[in-house]
Design an enzyme around this catalytic site. Structure first.
Site, PDB file in Angstrom:
ATOM      1  N   HIS A 279       0.806  -1.225   0.000  1.00 41.07           N
ATOM      2  CA  HIS A 279       0.000   0.000   0.000  1.00 41.07           C
ATOM      3  C   HIS A 279       0.834   1.268   0.000  1.00 41.07           C
ATOM      4  O   HIS A 279       0.280   2.359   0.055  1.00 41.07           O
ATOM      5  CB  HIS A 279      -1.040   0.020   1.125  1.00 41.07           C
TER       6      HIS A 279
ATOM      7  N   ASP B 118       3.851  -0.862  -4.223  1.00 44.09           N
ATOM      8  CA  ASP B 118       2.783  -1.366  -5.087  1.00 44.09           C
ATOM      9  C   ASP B 118       3.115  -1.160  -6.564  1.00 44.09           C
ATOM     10  O   ASP B 118       2.851  -2.043  -7.388  1.00 44.09           O
ATOM     11  CB  ASP B 118       1.448  -0.693  -4.745  1.00 44.09           C
TER      12      ASP B 118
END
Length: 172
Positions: free
Chosen positions: A144, A149
């Site tokens: 996250h 990511d």
């Protein structure tokens, strides 16, 4: 807000791999809907002075500069956004570009979706599961963050494309 972009390149064997990662913290635009629960979950204070956040326009230019360079180097007219459910990312970029009057290097509507590609290649549509199925590590503590990511999504995309090339573009 955090924003990250990863450019790709071919290695000497002709396989796709990550090239460069670019990142910045962005000052939320006036009127931004900041979800307190999401910020608490991520442990983010968007106004903390040590984030060294930049304006939205500066952040876009920081991320778009290497993408524009790659587009020019490869004699393309537009970059294609790769993302895990990229319609969300593309809508975010379009809105930010509209607000700041910064021109996007991305195609207006074409994207590569690693959720779909991973589902096809590895029968996994969740990013963490697709990344693991492709043979990469996944760290829930890093997940996250924009950089983590973006890099894992790039790795997953490269794995799928390289797998495709391995099985369907054989030179006999």
């Amino acid at each position: 807000m955090e924003a990250a972009a990863v450019t790709l390149q071919l290695d000497k064997q002709g396989f796709w791999q990550r090239h460069e990662t670019h990142f910045c913290h962005v000052i939320p635009f006036e009127g931004a809907n900041l979800d307190k629960e999401a910020l608490d979950f991520l442990g983010v204070d968007p106004f903390h002075p040590f984030r060294f956040a930049v304006s939205e326009a500066e952040g876009l230019e920081t991320l778009f500069k290497p993408i524009r360079k790659a587009v020019k180097t490869h004699k393309c007219s537009r970059a294609i956004l790769v993302g895990h459910n990229p319609s969300f990312d593309l809508s975010f970029i379009k809105a930010a570009c509209y607000r700041t009057k910064v021109k996007s290097p991305f195609h207006r509507f074409s994207t590569f979706d690693t959720a779909t590609l991973s589902g096809l290649a590895f029968k996994q549509t969740v990013l963490a599961k697709g990344v693991r199925a492709a043979g990469f590590d996944w760290d829930n503590n890093e997940a996250h963050s924009a950089i983590y990511d973006a890099e894992r999504t790039a790795d997953l995309f490269c794995a799928v494309v390289n797998l495709w090339d391995k099985f369907f573009n054989k030179s006999d």
